[in-house]
Design an enzyme around this catalytic site. Structure first.
Site, PDB file in Angstrom:
ATOM      1  N   CYS A  79       0.843  -1.197   0.000  1.00 62.28           N
ATOM      2  CA  CYS A  79       0.000   0.000   0.000  1.00 62.28           C
ATOM      3  C   CYS A  79       0.884   1.256   0.000  1.00 62.28           C
ATOM      4  CB  CYS A  79      -0.992  -0.033   1.167  1.00 62.28           C
ATOM      5  SG  CYS A  79      -2.325   1.190   0.981  1.00 62.28           S
ATOM      6  N   HIS A 183      -3.682  -4.743  -0.571  1.00 62.11           N
ATOM      7  CA  HIS A 183      -3.273  -5.370   0.693  1.00 62.11           C
ATOM      8  C   HIS A 183      -3.345  -6.888   0.551  1.00 62.11           C
ATOM      9  CE1 HIS A 183      -3.135  -1.864   3.438  1.00 62.11           C
ATOM     10  NE2 HIS A 183      -3.999  -1.344   2.579  1.00 62.11           N
ATOM     11  N   GLU A 185      -2.522  -9.061   2.671  1.00 59.87           N
ATOM     12  CA  GLU A 185      -2.952  -9.630   3.956  1.00 59.87           C
ATOM     13  C   GLU A 185      -4.461  -9.538   4.152  1.00 59.87           C
ATOM     14  OE1 GLU A 185      -2.468  -5.271   4.972  1.00 59.87           O
ATOM     15  OE2 GLU A 185      -1.592  -6.693   3.541  1.00 59.87           O
TER      16      GLU A 185
END
Length: 202
Positions: A79, A183, A185
């Site tokens: 990001c 992202h 994750e």
């Protein structure tokens, strides 16, 4: 086990990245210590917030990060962490980045689309690179951002369409410094696979 360090420089959701890497089979450490960073097999530069704030916080680590990048070991910016890898950003005022990858960070132009881009969008894989091994073209990943990376085609690992086509993932000429605007994750099975691929590169 490979030693992966998540860089703690005062910005970023470190715990969510740490949990993502743990699900990917790694045991990452969180550190802002230059010696620990340089000793790592791979590093992750997370980031949430403003570009100018990130660059101020990164001043003590700029030399360390540049040295790590030059070593050829894998590094991933996520990001805002992708954005600071670039040469400059127009967010707030024109601000120099780490300049590990040539390119600019620009604000999305005014359109009917909401800014920030927040939610799931699909990516087009542009290069055969270990980070995207096993990732189908058109996979959906999760974004939250108001600025985008403008860089050359040879630096673009994957692109995304949101009013315009931009670099959703970048890479340097050596292939070891990488970034994702999305992202991983927070991107489900696709993001987990990308993190696993990064761990395998380390």
């Amino acid at each position: 086990m490979k030693r992966i360090v998540i860089i703690d420089y005062g910005l970023g959701n470190l715990r969510s990245v740490q949990k993502g890497l743990e699900h990917a089979g790694a045991s990452p450490a969180i550190s802002g210590n230059p010696e620990e960073i340089l000793a790592a097999d791979g590093i992750i530069l997370p980031g949430v917030g403003a570009f100018i704030d990130a660059m101020k916080c990164l001043v003590p680590l700029k030399k360390t990060i540049a040295e790590f990048a030059e070593s050829g070991k894998p590094m991933l910016g996520i990001c805002l962490g992708q954005q600071v890898l670039m040469s400059s950003s127009e967010e707030g005022r024109l601000t120099d980045g780490l300049d590990l990858i040539q390119g600019r960070v620009l604000r999305f132009p005014k359109s009917e689309l909401k800014v920030p881009q927040m939610g799931w969008n699909n990516i087009r894989v542009k290069q055969d690179h270990p980070l995207f091994k096993g990732i189908p073209d058109g996979s959906f990943v999760y974004f939250v951002h108001s600025y985008y990376v403008d860089t050359a085609a040879e630096n673009t690992l994957a692109s995304c369409e949101y009013g315009l086509e931009y670099a959703a993932s970048v890479v340097n000429s050596k292939g070891n410094v990488m970034g994702t605007q999305f992202h991983p994750e927070k991107s489900g099975a696709t993001g987990l696979k990308i993190l696993r691929n990064f761990v395998e590169m380390c």
